[in-house]
Design an enzyme around this catalytic site. Sequence first.
Site, mmCIF file in Angstrom:
data_model
loop_
_atom_site.group_PDB
_atom_site.id
_atom_site.type_symbol
_atom_site.label_atom_id
_atom_site.label_comp_id
_atom_site.label_asym_id
_atom_site.label_seq_id
_atom_site.Cartn_x
_atom_site.Cartn_y
_atom_site.Cartn_z
ATOM 1 N N ASP A 189 3.138 -2.038 -2.751
ATOM 2 C CA ASP A 189 2.624 -1.975 -1.380
ATOM 3 C C ASP A 189 2.452 -3.374 -0.788
ATOM 4 O O ASP A 189 1.446 -3.676 -0.161
ATOM 5 C CB ASP A 189 1.297 -1.209 -1.321
ATOM 6 C CG ASP A 189 0.936 -0.785 0.110
ATOM 7 O OD1 ASP A 189 1.857 -0.714 0.944
ATOM 8 O OD2 ASP A 189 -0.251 -0.547 0.384
ATOM 9 N N SER B 227 -5.380 -2.795 6.981
ATOM 10 C CA SER B 227 -4.415 -2.882 5.885
ATOM 11 C C SER B 227 -3.566 -4.131 6.048
ATOM 12 O O SER B 227 -3.030 -4.394 7.125
ATOM 13 C CB SER B 227 -3.512 -1.646 5.874
ATOM 14 O OG SER B 227 -4.228 -0.508 5.508
ATOM 15 N N HIS C 234 3.391 -0.483 3.562
ATOM 16 C CA HIS C 234 3.277 0.697 4.431
ATOM 17 C C HIS C 234 3.049 0.317 5.893
ATOM 18 O O HIS C 234 3.170 1.172 6.768
ATOM 19 C CB HIS C 234 2.178 1.635 3.935
ATOM 20 C CG HIS C 234 0.772 1.141 4.125
ATOM 21 N ND1 HIS C 234 0.050 0.532 3.116
ATOM 22 C CD2 HIS C 234 -0.051 1.163 5.201
ATOM 23 C CE1 HIS C 234 -1.145 0.218 3.561
ATOM 24 N NE2 HIS C 234 -1.241 0.590 4.828
#
Length: 460
Positions: free
Chosen positions: A132, A208, A102
Amino acid sequence: MFRILLIVLGLSMAQPVLAETEVPQSQAEISLGFAPLVKAAAPAVVNIYAKIVTQGYDSPFAGDPFFRNFFQGLGTPRQRVQNSLGSGVILSPDGIVVSNYHVVAEASEIRVVTADRKEYDAKVVLADKDADLAVLQLQGAKDLPYLRLRNSDRVEVGELVLAIGNPFGVGQTVSSGIVSGLARTGGAGGSGLGYFIQTDAPINPGNSGGALIDVNGNLIGINSRILTRSGGSNGIGFAIPANLVEQFVKQAREGKDTFERPWAGMAGQPVDADLAHSLGLETPEGILISDLHPDSPFGKAGFKVGDVITQVDGLPVNSAPEMIFRMTVTGIGETAKFTRIRDGEATDIEVQMIEAPDSPASEPITLGDRSVLPGLRVARANPAVISHLNVPLSAEGVLVIDPGPYGARVGLQPGDAIIAINDQEITRTKDVQKALTDPGRWVQMDLMRQGQKLSLRFRL
């Protein structure tokens, strides 16, 4: 009680980040805390700038919750530039970087900035939305500091961990905590296909894709997301295990452009207390096989509907995502040992990890401008197509791979099985092409969707 001091051994920039645990010998050593560990590991954590160009339309109905769906694609076309910021982890001296999907999804330009402020252009060599994860290659990189992967199956609840990220380009952040849970599935949001290490180490916004490391400086996971009620960094953090990251890097090195998972060719359900009682099991554990495809490697290995799988290579599995994860980290072409319970007896059986067979031929077709639904892509059902669409194993006939812009407007969805068009039976993809070329003023499509029959009727 002794406290742990982490002393970094002499390292060159081309060596993996390592650390040794020793008992502190003085008050001065105790006060150092995690500083030596962070100093050694932080150079391998980078900041990622991703630029994404999207095509949008200026429409007077764009903000209307009712009319906007009827006027999609209409209006003045305009390109919009979106910027994404996140973190990544260097895993090799030649510039292999792992981050979250993402963070870099559909990026047209990616720049990576290292801890010493060097900048590199990067390209995505392998990415997967469900996991992911994305693997990047830095252009012209060499002799970079990097982290060594640890076997994440040996991580235990209660271990001290650090979450390191490089968010927003303002510098690195470090937070500490412990591993608070293992084998977490679905609770982290997203598609529910994930399999995570759970930690109470705060994952700050922009972290992230950053590193979750143990007290020896080894990478045990890639920080993915946080579950929080406040919207801040306080909550439950989730990291993608290093064993899955290792498979991604391996396939990227092999030149794969899509991540390949082993195919089970079966459906199952978790064994709860009621189901365990009906099966005569002492404890509710494992997965009950409810369906098997004729080409399933499990069927060929001797499994049957009604069998219960409790372990893979000696590790417990209690849900489909857990078993998929165990198969994935084993790798295609390898074998894994599955513990089967049948009639109360446990047996270990080896199963070959294979790709979903693309047989019989799927005959994919994308309809052109002469069709009334240009852009519609269909294919014949086979294990590869069924696996790609995540539809029931019993799916057959011609399936919608991509409805295209016009097909989506009339109500088609990926995975729909086309039974008939204007009362003409559909058995091959060429039948769809023929039926949707000059079909008349009305089109009626009979479909099977999630086990239910339905019809779509529209006027041209």
